[in-house]
Design an enzyme around this catalytic site. Structure first.
Site, PDB file in Angstrom:
ATOM      1  N   LYS A  51      -7.525  13.396   2.801  1.00 17.10           N
ATOM      2  CA  LYS A  51      -5.232  13.366   2.542  1.00 17.10           C
ATOM      3  C   LYS A  51      -5.490  14.562   1.753  1.00 17.10           C
ATOM      4  O   LYS A  51      -4.209  14.955   2.075  1.00 17.10           O
ATOM      5  CB  LYS A  51      -5.751  12.538   0.389  1.00 17.10           C
ATOM      6  CG  LYS A  51      -6.195  10.710   1.143  1.00 17.10           C
ATOM      7  CD  LYS A  51      -6.468  10.241  -0.356  1.00 17.10           C
ATOM      8  CE  LYS A  51      -6.960   8.340  -0.010  1.00 17.10           C
ATOM      9  NZ  LYS A  51      -7.470   7.864  -1.050  1.00 17.10           N
ATOM     10  N   GLN A  95      -8.493   8.579  -7.071  1.00 17.11           N
ATOM     11  CA  GLN A  95      -9.189   8.177  -6.001  1.00 17.11           C
ATOM     12  C   GLN A  95     -10.362   7.385  -6.271  1.00 17.11           C
ATOM     13  O   GLN A  95     -11.183   7.485  -7.401  1.00 17.11           O
ATOM     14  CB  GLN A  95      -9.836   9.042  -5.367  1.00 17.11           C
ATOM     15  CG  GLN A  95     -10.973   8.473  -3.974  1.00 17.11           C
ATOM     16  CD  GLN A  95      -9.808   8.248  -2.712  1.00 17.11           C
ATOM     17  OE1 GLN A  95      -9.161   8.821  -3.208  1.00 17.11           O
ATOM     18  NE2 GLN A  95     -10.417   7.074  -2.269  1.00 17.11           N
ATOM     19  N   ASP A 118      -0.348   4.931  -4.401  1.00 13.56           N
ATOM     20  CA  ASP A 118      -1.107   3.795  -3.949  1.00 13.56           C
ATOM     21  C   ASP A 118      -0.295   2.149  -4.030  1.00 13.56           C
ATOM     22  O   ASP A 118      -0.867   1.871  -2.869  1.00 13.56           O
ATOM     23  CB  ASP A 118      -2.709   3.725  -4.446  1.00 13.56           C
ATOM     24  CG  ASP A 118      -2.924   4.719  -3.896  1.00 13.56           C
ATOM     25  OD1 ASP A 118      -3.468   5.095  -2.582  1.00 13.56           O
ATOM     26  OD2 ASP A 118      -4.165   5.404  -4.765  1.00 13.56           O
TER      27      ASP A 118
HETATM   28  N1  GUN Z   1     -10.705   4.001  -2.209  1.00 11.18           N
HETATM   29  C1  GUN Z   1     -10.780   2.937  -1.563  1.00 11.18           C
HETATM   30  N2  GUN Z   1      -9.610   2.526  -0.534  1.00 11.18           N
HETATM   31  C2  GUN Z   1      -8.150   3.823  -2.116  1.00 11.18           C
HETATM   32  C3  GUN Z   1      -7.466   4.092  -1.600  1.00 11.18           C
HETATM   33  O1  GUN Z   1      -6.530   3.322  -0.882  1.00 11.18           O
HETATM   34  N3  GUN Z   1      -6.567   4.548  -2.581  1.00 11.18           N
HETATM   35  C4  GUN Z   1      -7.653   4.751  -3.383  1.00 11.18           C
HETATM   36  N4  GUN Z   1      -6.698   5.656  -4.537  1.00 11.18           N
HETATM   37  N5  GUN Z   1      -8.819   4.913  -3.941  1.00 11.18           N
HETATM   38  C5  GUN Z   1      -9.067   4.091  -2.869  1.00 11.18           C
END
Ligand code: GUN
Length: 283
Positions: A51, A95, A118
């Protein structure tokens, strides 16, 4: 036909990098994403690295905050509050998963709606299901973009989503419904799963079980999208929920793992960050 998520992502990120130059001209600053990583889960570390790297590729600013596994819920909430209040930050992402002593729901609720890149905040989820403007969750959004790439008319077709998580299965079904597909959500308690999946013109696998979707479960000429990220028990290599080698000749279009949905999820996060940036600038 293999849908190359990595290639499509590269194209979309290049477009965003150009757009960001124009945004900087117009608004005097670039979009900025804040990412909070708690603990040392290797998969989460790898996702977060991806990211942050994508932010650089798109010309965004990024802020990475790492916190130890032992961090208290209160400390995490305080960090979120700080980023919520920071005018220079457009997106706040925590996350997942979080350590067991931290209430995930409380943490997601604490993210400012306008910075919820998200699309996990309950108000965002409500807006999605009510058909109001909202930030769409990254993975389902990326899947829709990949289906679009196939040049397939989703309206009226049978779409089957295997999996019912809040992050993927449920919002995936809603986005397909919004595209006028006839949607079925299948899951671990579905009877005769193969019978259900073999009627799918579009089959989305999001269960988290290595290679569980086999050729006899797939309709000839279907679009097969594999959201799974699993480790092969024998080789230790990444593999999806779909038996790729078995299914690839039967499907008209199929996504690989890795290099399919994964990169697209990150790319959609970048798009969502631009969306939050513009919403905040124009409010
Ligand atoms: N953990 C697994 N997929 C995601 C996601 O799309 N966003 C976040 N914040 N955590 C995750």
């Amino acid at each position: 036909m293999i849908i190359d998520g990595k290639l499509l992502s590269a194209k979309l990120k290049a477009q965003m990098a150009e757009q960001v130059v124009a945004l900087k001209e117009q608004y005097g600053r670039v979009p900025s994403l804040a990412v909070i990583l708690v603990g040392e889960n290797p998969a989460s570390q790898s996702y977060v690295r991806g990211k942050i790297k994508a932010c650089a590729e798109c010309g965004f600013e990024s802020i990475l905050t790492t916190m130890p596994e032992s961090v208290s819920e209160q400390e995490l909430l305080a960090e979120i509050a700080k980023l919520n209040a920071d005018e220079r930050v457009d997106g706040v992402l925590v996350q997942l998963p979080l350590p067991r002593h931290i209430n995930e729901e409380k943490v997601i609720d604490a993210i400012a709606l306008e910075k919820d890149v998200d699309g996990f905040h309950p108000d965002n989820v409500a807006n999605l299901w009510l058909g109001k403007p909202c930030i769409k969750p990254c993975t389902p959004k990326g899947v829709m973009r990949m289906i679009e790439e196939c040049g397939f008319d989703v309206a009226g077709c049978n779409a089957v989503v295997v999996g019912r998580s809040n992050i993927v299965g449920k919002p995936m079904a809603k986005l397909l419904l919004d595209a006028n597909a006839t949607v079925t959500i299948a899951h671990s308690r579905t009877k005769n799963l193969a019978e259900v999946t073999s009627k799918a013109d579009i089959l989305i696998a999001a269960v988290g079980r290595a290679r569980m979707i086999t050729a006899e479960m797939v309709k000839e000429g279907a679009i097969v999208i594999d959201v799974g990220v699993n480790r092969d028990a024998e080789t230790g290599k990444l593999c999806g929920d779909v038996d790729f080698e078995g299914v690839r000749d039967k499907a008209a279009h199929i996504t690989p793992v890795p290099g399919g949905v994964g990169p697209m999820t990150i790319t959609m996060l970048m798009q969502n960050t631009i969306e939050c940036f513009l919403n905040r600038q124009n409010k």
